[in-house]
Enzyme design. Structure first.
Site, PDB file in Angstrom:
ATOM      1  N   ASP A 150      34.634  38.621  45.089  1.00 16.51           N
ATOM      2  CA  ASP A 150      35.356  37.814  46.063  1.00 16.51           C
ATOM      3  C   ASP A 150      34.536  36.549  46.329  1.00 16.51           C
ATOM      4  O   ASP A 150      33.330  36.514  46.048  1.00 16.51           O
ATOM      5  CB  ASP A 150      35.517  38.646  47.346  1.00 16.51           C
ATOM      6  CG  ASP A 150      36.119  37.849  48.481  1.00 16.51           C
ATOM      7  OD1 ASP A 150      37.101  37.136  48.229  1.00 16.51           O
ATOM      8  OD2 ASP A 150      35.607  37.936  49.607  1.00 16.51           O
ATOM      9  N   ASP A 190      34.076  41.741  50.927  1.00 21.85           N
ATOM     10  CA  ASP A 190      33.760  42.015  52.324  1.00 21.85           C
ATOM     11  C   ASP A 190      34.991  42.245  53.180  1.00 21.85           C
ATOM     12  O   ASP A 190      34.894  42.773  54.283  1.00 21.85           O
ATOM     13  CB  ASP A 190      32.945  40.852  52.920  1.00 21.85           C
ATOM     14  CG  ASP A 190      33.766  39.567  53.010  1.00 21.85           C
ATOM     15  OD1 ASP A 190      34.663  39.373  52.155  1.00 21.85           O
ATOM     16  OD2 ASP A 190      33.509  38.765  53.925  1.00 21.85           O
ATOM     17  N   ASP A 248      39.863  43.083  49.948  1.00 24.99           N
ATOM     18  CA  ASP A 248      39.042  43.492  48.798  1.00 24.99           C
ATOM     19  C   ASP A 248      39.017  45.009  48.603  1.00 24.99           C
ATOM     20  O   ASP A 248      38.615  45.487  47.542  1.00 24.99           O
ATOM     21  CB  ASP A 248      37.602  43.008  48.978  1.00 24.99           C
ATOM     22  CG  ASP A 248      37.506  41.500  49.096  1.00 24.99           C
ATOM     23  OD1 ASP A 248      38.174  40.812  48.304  1.00 24.99           O
ATOM     24  OD2 ASP A 248      36.786  41.013  49.986  1.00 24.99           O
TER      25      ASP A 248
END
Length: 816
Positions: free
Chosen positions: A304, A573, A577
Site C-alpha cells: 500500500d 495499514d 488492505d
C-alpha cells in the site's frame, strides 16, 4: 432510528438492541486452546510416529513404546507452545489498543468501551477519535475526517458535504466537534463486510510453502524406507531362529531410523528464535509461524502507499516550487506562510506550509512580518486571503485554486470582498505558462496551490497591482527509510509493486521518489480486462496500480500467488488492505495499522518505517539455511541407517542391531542437532525456495558415500580370517543369535558416522572455512564420546575397536 439527541438510548432500548445487534465487534477467527494442541498431532510425521508407537505396544515392547511416545509428546508440546505464544501476542496487542468513546444514554454522557456502541446511540466525536462504527452527523461543527484507512486519500473529507453525512467506521476525526448517531455496528459496517474474506483465509490451517516442500522430501524418504522395511520382514522371517516379535521390532527400528522425528522440533526452535529476534531487534510481532518461514522464499512484495510507503501527511516539496516573474522559490514559501493560520494545527494544508517555511533558509533571515487578519477558505470562493503588516506597510496575500488566484471571476463571480485579476491575466501566453506548469505538476501527482500578493489592503481601491507569485506543489512524501528499504529489497532479489487507492499520477510520482518503476495502471483496468489472460499479464508486467478498490488489491495478490506461483507478501495499514493482507502468504501490518489490518496480518510492525521487513527477510533466510542443513543432514543420516542396517540384515545372516539402540540412535541424532538452531549462517542473496530434487540428490550423495564406506569397513572386519582386538568385535552369525558385542560395534560406528556428517553438510566445501557454532561442536562430540563409553561398558566392545571406529570415521569425514 429516531433517538432523542438530548437523551440518547434508554436502558430498556439498550437491552433490546443488544439482543438484536450484539456487541460492536468485528469477528476474528478464534481457535480453542485444546484444538491448538490437538493440531500438533495431525501432521505427517506425527501420524507415522503414532503408528510406530501402536506397533511397539502391539508386540508388547514397552521400552520402545515409552521412548516413541515421549518423542511425540515433546514435539507436540513445543509446537503448541510456539502457536500459543503467537496467539497470545496478538490478543495482548489488540487488548492494549482497545479504546473508549463518549456515549449519551438516559441523558448522561460517559466514556464507554467502543464495543458497547449500538445502532441509535448518540456519541460525541472530537479531534483524534477513531470512528468505532458508521456514524451519521446530527449536530455540531463541519467535520474534517481522515478517510485514508478506507480510501487511501491523504486529504481529509468534509462531513456533511459532497460525500454525504455518514462517517464510516475506521476513519479518524481530524478536526471539529459534533454529535452523531450510530447507524451500523460490527459486521454491518463497511469494515465488517470487508472482513468476510479475511475470516475465510484465517479459518484455514495454513502450512508454509517451505514446510510443504520439506515434508515432500521426508515422505519420499519414508516411502523408500518402507520398501526396505518390507524386505527386512521377509529376510528376517526366513531365519526361523528368531521370534515374530523380534522380526517386527527389527523392521520397526529401521522405519523409525528413517523418520526425522525431531524435524518439527528443530523447525519450532529455529522459528521461535527467529520470532524472538524480530521482536527484540526490529519490534516486529510474528502472529503466524508459517509466514516466518515463507519470508525466506518471498520473491514479490505488494505494498500500500498511504501510511505504509509514505507518511500519510501532506508536505510541501520546497525544491519543486514554481516562482513566476521576478519572484523566487523562497518568496513562494514566504507568502504562502503569511497566508496560513498558525493556530490551525489540524489543517493539513496550513500545517504543511508552516513546516515548509520552517525548513527554508528564508525563515532564518525574515523579520518584521505580522499577520493582522485572515479570511478563511470556503468551497465557494476557493481561496484564503490574509492581511500582513510589514514595517508599517500593509500587504495582502492570497492562496488557493490557480484559476481563482489568476482571476477571481474565473468560473463565476463570487461574493468575496477581495476581487482581482493578477498582472498578465489577460495575456494568453502568461496564463498558458501557469496552466502548463500546473498541469505538469498535477500529472506528476502533486496537489498545487497558487500564491498572489499586492501591496496595500486588497479590499480598498488604492491597493497596488496583484502579482502572481508562483505555484506550491504538495505531496504525501515517502517515509525517510522507504527508498533505502526498497533498494535493500531489490538487492535481496525481491520485486516490489505499489497498490494504492490514491490517484495513478500520485502513485507514479511516489514510485519515482522511492526507486520503483512508474508503469502504473488504474484499478479499473483490472476489473474491465478483456479476459483473465490479459488481466493476469497486466498484473505481472505492471509496476503497480492506482485508484484501486480493496477487492482489486486482493485480486492482484491472489493472481501473483496462484497463477504465477510466487511467494507473495503484502504490506498495509488500512481497512482497505485487510483482504489483501490475509490473502498473501506474508501479510505485514505497519505501525499504526487499524485493528482490521492487524487481525489479517502475519507480521505486525510496532515502530514506524519498513526497515524491519528487510530484517525479517535476512533472518528468515538464515533460518532457512540452518533448517536446510539439518534436513539434508537428517535425510543423509536416515539413508545411512536404513541402507547399512538393511544390507547387514540381508548379507549378514540376519544380523540386526537391537531395536531400542536404533531408536536411541535416531533420537541422539536429533537431540544432538538442536544447536543447529544457533549455528552460524549467512543470508543468501536470492529468495530461498527448497528444490526437492536437488535436496534429495545432495542427501543421497552423503548417504550413499558414507553407507558404502561403512559397509566396506564392517564387512572387511566381519569377514577377516584373523582374530584380534578389532575383528573379534564383529561376528555376524553370533549377532543373528543376539550377540550384543557385534550389535554394539555396528551401533557405535553408525553413531559416529552420522554425527560427524553434519559438519560436511552445513558447509559443503572445507568445513573450517565456515566455522560451526561452538554449541554444535560440543553437542556432537559429547554425543560421540558418550556413545563410545556406552559401547565399551554396555555392549562389551574393546577400547582398541573404539579407537579404530574413530580413526576410520575421521578419515572418511575428510574424504567425503
Amino acid at each position: 432510528l429516531a433517538t432523542n439527541i438530548d437523551v440518547g438510548l434508554t436502558a430498556s432500548e439498550v437491552e433490546s438492541l443488544r439482543e438484536k445487534w450484539g456487541w460492536n465487534e468485528i469477528p476474528t477467527p478464534t481457535i480453542p486452546t485444546y484444538i491448538l494442541f490437538l493440531r500438533q498431532f495431525t501432521g505427517f510425521l506425527s501420524i507415522i510416529i503414532m503408528i510406530a508407537a501402536i506397533v511397539a505396544i502391539a508386540v508388547v515392547d514397552y521400552p520402545d513404546f515409552i521412548v516413541i511416545v515421549c518423542m511425540l509428546i515433546v514435539n507436540a508440546s513445543l509446537g503448541f507452545h510456539e502457536d500459543y505464544k503467537c496467539k497470545k501476542s496478538l490478543d495482548e496487542l489488540s487488548a492494549s489498543l482497545e479504546s473508549e468513546i463518549a456515549i449519551r444514554r438516559e441523558g448522561k454522557t460517559e466514556a464507554l468501551p467502543t464495543k458497547e456502541c449500538l445502532p441509535g446511540d448518540i456519541v460525541l466525536l472530537v479531534g483524534g477519535t477513531i470512528l468505532p462504527a458508521d456514524i451519521k452527523w446530527v449536530r455540531g461543527d463541519k467535520m474534517s475526517i481522515d478517510t485514508a484507512a478506507l480510501t487511501g486519500e491523504p486529504i481529509p473529507r468534509k462531513y456533511p458535504g459532497e460525500h454525504g453525512d455518514v462517517m464510516l467506521s475506521g476513519c479518524t476525526v481530524q478536526s471539529g466537534e459534533c454529535y452523531g448517531m450510530v447507524v451500523n455496528t460490527g459486521i454491518n459496517t463497511e469494515i465488517g463486510q470487508a472482513q468476510a474474506d479475511v475470516l475465510a483465509d484465517k479459518s484455514t490451517n495454513t502450512i508454509s510453502v517451505f514446510e510443504y516442500k520439506i515434508l515432500t522430501i521426508v515422505k519420499i524418504f519414508v516411502a523408500a524406507s518402507l520398501s526396505l522395511v518390507l524386505a527386512v520382514l521377509l529376510v528376517k522371517g526366513s531365519y526361523l531362529t528368531k521370534s515374530v516379535q523380534n522380526t517386527i521390532l527389527a523392521a520397526l527400528s529401521i522405519l523409525i531410523a528413517s523418520i526425522p522425528i525431531a524435524l518439527p522440533l528443530v523447525l519450532q526452535v529455529n522459528l521461535a528464535l527467529g520470532a524472538a529476534f524480530l521482536a527484540k531487534e526490529h519490534s516486529a510481532i510474528v502472529t503466524s509461524i508459517p509466514a516466518l518461514q515463507d519470508i525466506a522464499s518471498m520473491s514479490m512484495l505488494c505494498s500500500d502507499k498511504t501510511g505504509t510507503l509514505t507518511t500519510a501527511k501532506m508536505t510541501v516539496i520546497n525544491d519543486r516550487c514554481v516562482p513566476i516573474g521576478d519572484f523566487t522559490s523562497d518568496d513562494v514559501i514566504r507568502y504562502a506562510m503569511l497566508c496560513s493560520n498558525a493556530d490551525k494545527k489540524d489543517d493539513p494544508i496550513d500545517k504543511a506550509v508552516l513546516e515548509a517555511y520552517s525548513r527554508s533558509e528564508t525563515s532564518k533571515s525574515d523579520g518584521g512580518y505580522k499577520q493582522t487578519e485572515i479570511i478563511g477558505f470556503n468551497p465557494t470562493v476557493k481561496r484564503v486571503v490574509a492581511f500582513v503588516d510589514f514595517k508599517g506597510k500593509v500587504i495582502t496575500v492570497a492562496k488557493g485554486l490557480p484559476a481563482k488566484i489568476i482571476d477571481t471571476a474565473a468560473g463565476s463571480v463570487d461574493d468575496h470582498e477581495c476581487q482581482w485579476k493578477v498582472v498578465g491575466a489577460d495575456d494568453p501566453k502568461f496564463v498558458e505558462h501557469i496552466t502548463s506548469e500546473d498541469f505538469e505538476l498535477s500529472s506528476a501527482g502533486y496537489k498545487t496551490i497558487a500564491i498572489a500578493m499586492c501591496e496595500g489592503d486588497g479590499r480598498k481601491s488604492d491597493h497596488g497591482e496583484w502579482k502572481f507569485v508562483g505555484l506550491m506543489p504538495m505531496l504525501d512524501p515517502p517515509r525517510e527509510d522507504t527508498p533505502a528499504t526498497i533498494a535493500s529489497l531489490h538487492h535481496a532479489n525481491i520485486s516490489v509493486k505499489m497498490i494504492t487507492g490514491d490517484h495513478v499520477n500520485v502513485g507514479k510520482e511516489t514510485c519515482r521518489l522511492i526507486g520503483l518503476g512508474t508503469d502504473l495502471h488504474a484499478g479499473e483496468e483490472i476489473r474491465n480486462a478483456e479476459n483473465p489472460e490479459a488481466r493476469n499479464e497486466m498484473i505481472w508486467a505492471a509496476d503497480g496500480f492506482g485508484a484501486v478498490l480493496p477487492s482489486d488489491k486482493r485480486e492482484v495478490v491472489l493472481t501473483l500467488r496462484n497463477v504465477f506461483g510466487l511467494v507473495t507478501g503484502m504490506t498495509g495499514d488500512g481497512v482497505n488492505d485487510a483482504p489483501a493482507l490475509s490473502a498473501a502468504q506474508v501479510g505485514i501490518a505497519v505501525e499504526g495499522a487499524t485493528d482490521a489490518a492487524r487481525n489479517a496480518a502475519d507480521l505486525i510492525l510496532t515502530e514506524p518505517g519498513l526497515r524491519p521487513i528487510y530484517g525479517a527477510v535476512l533472518e528468515s533466510r538464515r533460518i532457512f539455511a540452518r533448517i536446510k542443513s539439518y534436513v539434508v543432514y537428517r535425510m543423509a543420516a536416515s539413508a545411512i541407517l536404513v541402507l547399512v542396517l538393511s544390507i547387514i540384515c540381508f548379507a549378514g545372516q540376519g544380523c540386526t542391531v537391537e531395536s531400542i539402540l536404533v531408536i536411541i540412535l535416531a533420537l541422539l541424532n536429533d537431540i544432538s542437532m538442536l544447536p543447529v538452531a544457533y549455528d552460524n549462517a549467512d543470508a543468501t542473496a536470492k529468495p530461498q525456495l527448497p528444490n526437492t530434487t536437488k535436496l534429495i540428490l545432495v542427501s543421497l550423495y552423503y548417504g550413499l558415500i558414507h553407507s558404502v564406506l561403512a559397509l566396506i569397513f564392517l564387512f572387511l572386519i566381519g569377514n577377516s580370517p584373523t582374530n584380534n582386538g578389532l575383528t573379534s568385535n564383529v561376528d555376524f552369525a553370533a549377532c543373528a543369535e543376539g550377540d550384543r558385542k557385534t550389535s554394539g560395534f555396528i551401533w557405535l560406528h553408525l553413531v559416529i558416522v552420522t554425527e560427524l556428517a553434519i559438519f560436511s553438510v552445513r558447509a559443503p566445501s572445507f568445513f573450517f572455512l565456515s566455522m560451526p557454532n561452538l554449541m554444535l561442536v560440543v553437542s556432537v562430540f559429547a554425543t560421540c564420546i558418550g556413545a563410545s563409553i556406552y559401547a565399551v561398558f554396555g555392549s562389551g566392545i574393546t577400547g582398541w575397536a573404539v579407537l579404530w571406529i574413530w580413526v576410520f570415521n575421521l578419515v572418511s569425514f575428510v574424504v567425503v
